[in-house]
Design a protein around this motif. Structure first.
Motif, PDB file in Angstrom:
ATOM      1  N   HIS A   1       1.496  -4.828   5.526  1.00  0.00           N
ATOM      2  CA  HIS A   1       2.083  -3.726   4.764  1.00  0.00           C
ATOM      3  C   HIS A   1       2.848  -2.758   5.666  1.00  0.00           C
ATOM      4  O   HIS A   1       4.021  -2.484   5.432  1.00  0.00           O
ATOM      5  CB  HIS A   1       0.970  -2.973   4.018  1.00  0.00           C
ATOM      6  N   VAL A   2       2.160  -2.276   6.671  1.00  0.00           N
ATOM      7  CA  VAL A   2       2.787  -1.259   7.504  1.00  0.00           C
ATOM      8  C   VAL A   2       3.949  -1.862   8.300  1.00  0.00           C
ATOM      9  O   VAL A   2       4.903  -1.185   8.656  1.00  0.00           O
ATOM     10  CB  VAL A   2       1.729  -0.563   8.402  1.00  0.00           C
TER      11      VAL A   2
ATOM     12  N   CYS B   1       0.826  -1.219   0.000  1.00  0.00           N
ATOM     13  CA  CYS B   1       0.000   0.000   0.000  1.00  0.00           C
ATOM     14  C   CYS B   1       0.857   1.265   0.000  1.00  0.00           C
ATOM     15  O   CYS B   1       1.927   1.311   0.598  1.00  0.00           O
ATOM     16  CB  CYS B   1      -0.990  -0.024   1.162  1.00  0.00           C
TER      17      CYS B   1
ATOM     18  N   CYS C   1      -4.518  -2.155  -0.185  1.00  0.00           N
ATOM     19  CA  CYS C   1      -4.751  -2.457   1.232  1.00  0.00           C
ATOM     20  C   CYS C   1      -5.588  -3.729   1.342  1.00  0.00           C
ATOM     21  O   CYS C   1      -6.815  -3.681   1.304  1.00  0.00           O
ATOM     22  CB  CYS C   1      -5.447  -1.288   1.915  1.00  0.00           C
ATOM     23  N   ASP C   2      -4.904  -4.854   1.498  1.00  0.00           N
ATOM     24  CA  ASP C   2      -5.616  -6.135   1.513  1.00  0.00           C
ATOM     25  C   ASP C   2      -6.662  -6.264   2.611  1.00  0.00           C
ATOM     26  O   ASP C   2      -7.781  -6.687   2.336  1.00  0.00           O
ATOM     27  CB  ASP C   2      -4.615  -7.297   1.639  1.00  0.00           C
ATOM     28  N   PRO C   3      -6.332  -5.908   3.857  1.00  0.00           N
ATOM     29  CA  PRO C   3      -7.346  -6.112   4.898  1.00  0.00           C
ATOM     30  C   PRO C   3      -8.673  -5.419   4.562  1.00  0.00           C
ATOM     31  O   PRO C   3      -9.734  -6.002   4.732  1.00  0.00           O
ATOM     32  CB  PRO C   3      -6.705  -5.501   6.139  1.00  0.00           C
ATOM     33  N   HIS C   4      -8.581  -4.204   4.066  1.00  0.00           N
ATOM     34  CA  HIS C   4      -9.823  -3.489   3.741  1.00  0.00           C
ATOM     35  C   HIS C   4     -10.459  -4.035   2.472  1.00  0.00           C
ATOM     36  O   HIS C   4     -11.687  -4.124   2.380  1.00  0.00           O
ATOM     37  CB  HIS C   4      -9.551  -1.990   3.587  1.00  0.00           C
TER      38      HIS C   4
ATOM     39  N   CYS D   1      -1.317  -4.930  10.108  1.00  0.00           N
ATOM     40  CA  CYS D   1      -1.288  -5.522   8.760  1.00  0.00           C
ATOM     41  C   CYS D   1       0.139  -5.735   8.276  1.00  0.00           C
ATOM     42  O   CYS D   1       1.097  -5.156   8.791  1.00  0.00           O
ATOM     43  CB  CYS D   1      -2.066  -4.648   7.783  1.00  0.00           C
TER      44      CYS D   1
ATOM     45  N   GLN E   1      -7.607   2.354   0.198  1.00  0.00           N
ATOM     46  CA  GLN E   1      -6.195   2.661   0.007  1.00  0.00           C
ATOM     47  C   GLN E   1      -5.689   1.574  -0.944  1.00  0.00           C
ATOM     48  O   GLN E   1      -5.798   0.390  -0.647  1.00  0.00           O
ATOM     49  CB  GLN E   1      -5.483   2.587   1.353  1.00  0.00           C
TER      50      GLN E   1
ATOM     51  N   SER F   1      -9.442   2.417   5.041  1.00  0.00           N
ATOM     52  CA  SER F   1      -8.069   2.303   5.536  1.00  0.00           C
ATOM     53  C   SER F   1      -7.697   3.542   6.338  1.00  0.00           C
ATOM     54  O   SER F   1      -8.501   4.428   6.531  1.00  0.00           O
ATOM     55  CB  SER F   1      -7.111   2.233   4.351  1.00  0.00           C
ATOM     56  N   GLU F   2      -6.448   3.567   6.708  1.00  0.00           N
ATOM     57  CA  GLU F   2      -5.889   4.803   7.294  1.00  0.00           C
ATOM     58  C   GLU F   2      -6.269   5.932   6.357  1.00  0.00           C
ATOM     59  O   GLU F   2      -6.229   5.786   5.140  1.00  0.00           O
ATOM     60  CB  GLU F   2      -4.359   4.650   7.354  1.00  0.00           C
TER      61      GLU F   2
ATOM     62  N   PHE G   1       0.431   3.899   1.462  1.00  0.00           N
ATOM     63  CA  PHE G   1       0.553   4.500   2.793  1.00  0.00           C
ATOM     64  C   PHE G   1       1.825   4.014   3.482  1.00  0.00           C
ATOM     65  O   PHE G   1       2.597   4.800   4.032  1.00  0.00           O
ATOM     66  CB  PHE G   1      -0.686   4.166   3.636  1.00  0.00           C
TER      67      PHE G   1
END
Ligand code: SF4
Ligand code: SF4
Lengths: 377, 442
Positions: free
Chosen positions: A99-100, A70, A325-328, A97, A322, A235-236, A72
């Protein structure tokens, strides 16, 4: 004082933090996700500071994070690589997650800091074992902080941390309640600035500012039409340029949001109990979940968001994706379906680091027009 | 030996055996209801030993190998992914997952004939963001299927090194298994048999440690098996790592490979250089490996092929090999609780779990493989189809380069051929081979 103070902290976060550090001599820890147990940091007189991106195009993260993650997380890492958080004494992440997490690990590898900590925050937060597991992890984190700072953290220090955070949460909840009004005294943009100021500033100071703002808001009348009442979900999101456009140009107001830069950050309090770490663990497991931690059927976050939409009189929801952004992404079809079924139309927008204001404006205008047509018939 | 051939070669004797075991797995899953059995679905990393407590007629389908099998058949994969997109799911999600959903939602896409056979329950684990959510989406579409999922993201663990697991983390996972045992009883109406569970835990230890030992045999020069062959063998543990039917097959494979080492039988007859790859390959384009052979290059495997289903440890002599079986260290498993603890501890040490916490662990393991397996280079697949295994991969590249290992990268997707550029990849391989000083043999 006005709401400007929060905007000022958001926009000049680095100046604020550097000056604050000089003034107080406090250590600062940058954290990458709102599951970070800030109470323990305050207990040690450390100021936790959220690391967010800057929404500018950048060219420094390519060697570190492969392009399918992502924007972000890459924006966040870019801040470190560009030295913008060079005043941080340490960094930490409470597992969220994938990504972050990469922003954290690359930071850990390439940007020297005195303290770095990975806290395996459980994902299955509703399971009976999650709280005892997290409780022990919180104690381990506390021990690591003690080893680093040389200061013993006593139960009363934790109480102090809980008090600071709970005050922030209580005040923000009171502000959010005001947004239920027919003509909310605060815009969505101002509300987001408030939450972000809490994530960037020393809460001991920000709490005072929140209290003053709350008093002001109780009688404040803003010189604008509320227009359509919107919720923003996903997402964020500190994409202020977008929120600003929707509110000032398209003539709507965000009265609620489901973001970790918004309501999800502060919604529930730590309920005190003799075992402080158990109390903390309960709070973090029971907060409105991030999608990666929400495995329920139906989704806990969805049930919560729908309830908020109803309570805050939401007419339409903008579902922000986002990019990557997989979770979202895994929740979006279910969210859209459930919101539509509840009579709340949705607009789906995919976000990147910068906001394409022109195309988004056309889409938001069309969406609002549709909502207004529904009012006519 | 023909011209240019440096080593003798011959087909693997156990090839057919492994292929049959794989076929049986998918057919058993499909047909088990007719024989009164139960079928369930979950990921390849699900702690499946537990389900053997329900009896011997309980069959599973593991989602990632299923996605890979469909991906190998490009037409099926495309059809499935198109359906998934129509339902509003993003194109950048895990490719296996998109294929799997598409197969559930599209009639006639079970590669062994018919529709996807709907499971009686779902039993998953979660370390990648897509794991639990994968099946949450299945339940969105098939709400009647009961589901449970175990969180295994409890912290890093690399046996034989300074990266140790905390006892409370093992307990966290083990306790979830104990809870799941009760859930299984309730969900299926069957009595949970502790003896069968204990036996499955032991079987899993044997199978996964044995796979590591097979991979370790590939340290030999010439390499007795190449990575493309390994894909057909490692798959057995990805399908049912706790199944006792797999053990004799793996034992035979082990003897077969050992014999090849003893007789100097090579996988690639003109082996001049050795590399490893990383993550899942683009399944529709395995010919990449054949192309390498033209340069006399053998891919000896990867952390993925070794560590997805192999359980390893650093041995006393400092080398990497199959993890010592618990009972060889005096751990006797007598109760359900003990079995859950041993199984959790064993699974938490999976090499492919470690990079989820930090790329430094993966770089460490890859550098070890580069040294112990005598490699000349590494081909990193920047796999857009799997955010789990591509996690931290750019840092692995930097880490390997720092360790003095030549690295090439290529971008692709394990399951979505729309994201693989065959010509560009071959061109990158040519350039990499040139930097390694290699020329095509044919
Ligand atoms: S936007 Fe999504 S993928 Fe990116 S950091 Fe947030 S939750 Fe993770
Ligand atoms: S993204 Fe990769 S690790 Fe995650 S579920 Fe898919 S195949 Fe597994």
């Amino acid at each position: 004082m006005g709401m400007e103070v929060f905007k000022d902290i958001y926009e000049n976060r680095h100046k604020y933090q550097k000056e604050w550090k000089e003034k107080t001599g406090s250590k600062m820890i940058g954290y990458f996700c709102t599951y970070a147990p800030e109470e323990i940091m305050y207990a040690a007189d450390i100021i936790p500071v959220r690391i967010l991106g800057s929404h500018e195009p950048q060219n420094v993260t390519e060697p570190h994070i492969f392009g399918m993650y992502c924007p972000f997380c890459r924006d966040v890492l870019a801040q470190g690589l560009k030295g913008r958080y060079d005043y941080l004494d340490g960094i930490m992440i409470a597992q969220s997650c994938l990504h972050v997490r990469q922003a954290y690990t690359s930071w850990d590898l390439h940007i020297p800091v005195g303290f770095s900590y990975y806290l395996p925050m459980p994902h299955r937060v509703t399971n009976a074992g999650a709280k005892p597991f997290l409780r022990q992890e919180l104690i381990d984190f506390k021990n690591a902080i003690e080893a680093w700072t040389g200061k013993t953290i006593l139960p009363e220090d934790i109480d102090k941390g809980i008090e600071i955070l709970n005050t922030t949460r209580r005040l923000l909840r009171q502000v959010w309640d005001l947004r239920k009004a027919e003509n909310p005294p605060i815009t969505g943009q101002e509300a987001i600035y408030m939450v972000l100021a809490c994530q960037f500033g020393d809460k001991r100071e920000v709490n005072k500012l929140l209290e003053e703002a709350l008093n002001e808001l109780k009688t404040r009348k803003i010189d604008r039409e509320t227009g359509n009442r919107l919720m923003i979900i996903g997402s964020e999101d500190d994409d202020i340029a977008f929120i600003n456009m929707v509110e000032t140009i398209c003539g709507a107001t965000f009265v609620m949001e489901d973001h970790c830069t918004g309501s999800r950050y502060f919604w529930n309090q730590v309920v005190p109990q003799e075992d402080r770490y158990a109390a903390l663990a309960a709070r973090y497991c029971e907060r409105p979940p991030c999608p990666t931690k929400d495995w329920a059927q139906p989704r806990d976050r969805l049930v919560w968001a729908l309830d908020m939409a109803k309570q805050w009189g939401v007419e339409g929801a903008i579902i922000v994706q986002q990019k990557f952004c997989d979770p979202h992404e895994l929740d979006i079809p279910a969210f859209r379906k459930a919101f539509e079924a509840a009579g709340i139309p949705t607009l789906f927008l995919e976000f990147d680091v910068t906001v394409p204001l022109g195309p988004f404006r056309i889409r938001v205008d069309a969406f609002l027009e549709m909502l207004r047509q529904e009012d006519l018939f | 030996m023909s011209k240019g051939q440096l080593y003798p070669t011959e087909p693997l004797k156990t090839w057919g055996l492994a292929k049959q075991a794989r076929e049986d797995f998918y057919l058993d899953y499909r047909d088990c209801h007719a024989k009164g059995g139960i079928r369930w679905a979950g990921g390849a990393w699900a702690l499946d030993a537990l389900t053997y407590g329900l009896g011997d007629d309980v069959f599973s389908i593991t989602s990632e190998p299923y996605g890979a099998s469909c991906a190998f058949n490009k037409d099926i994969a495309m059809k499935c992914m198109m359906t998934t997109e129509k339902y509003g799911y993003a194109r950048d999600l895990c490719a296996y997952m998109r294929i799997y959903w598409g197969s559930v939602l599209t009639k006639g896409t079970y590669p062994w004939g018919g529709d996807y056979p709907i499971p009686d329950f779902i039993y998953q684990d979660h370390i990648c963001c897509s794991h639990a959510k994968w099946y949450q989406v299945i339940v969105d579409h098939e709400p009647q299927i009961p589901m449970t999922c175990i969180d295994v993201a409890a912290g890093p663990f690399m046996p034989g090194t300074d990266v140790k697991i905390k006892p409370h983390a093992v307990k966290y996972v083990a306790d979830q298994m104990l809870e799941a045992a009760e859930w299984l009883e309730k969900t299926t109406g069957r009595k949970f048999d502790d003896e069968k569970f204990i036996e499955a835990v032991k079987t899993e230890c044997v199978n996964t440690s044995l796979w590591a030992d097979i991979c370790a045999l590939n340290k030999a020069v010439p390499a007795p098996i190449d990575e493309k062959t390994m894909y057909s063998l490692y798959v057995l543990n990805t399908l049912c790592k706790a199944n006792k039917r797999i053990t004799p097959v793996l034992k035979e494979v082990y003897e077969d490979v050992k014999d090849r080492v003893a007789r100097g039988i090579a996988a690639v007859p003109n082996e001049k250089a050795r590399i490893m790859s990383d993550t899942q390959p683009p399944w529709g384009f395995l010919k990449v490996f054949r192309y390498l052979e033209r340069y006399g290059v053998v891919s000896i495997g990867s952390l993925y092929t070794f560590g997805l289903m192999g359980i390893w440890e650093v041995k006393e002599d400092g080398t990497w090999g199959g993890r010592t079986l618990p009972w060889e260290k005096g751990v006797e498993i007598k109760t359900r609780e003990q079995a859950a603890y041993v199984n959790a501890d064993w699974n938490l040490s999976k090499p492919e779990f470690q990079h989820f916490y930090h790329p430094k662990y993966k770089t460490r393991m890859m550098s070890r493989i580069a040294k112990e397996w005598k490699l000349d280079g590494v081909m990193l697949h920047y796999n857009r189809g799997c955010e789990g295994l591509s996690l931290g991969i750019a840092e692995n590249r930097l880490g390997l380069l720092k360790a003095g290992v030549p690295v090439m990268t290529f971008e692709g997707n394990m399951g979505d051929e729309r994201e693989f550029d065959e010509v560009a990849t071959m061109a990158r391989i040519d350039a990499f081979m040139e930097t390694l000083g290699l020329k095509k043999d044919y």
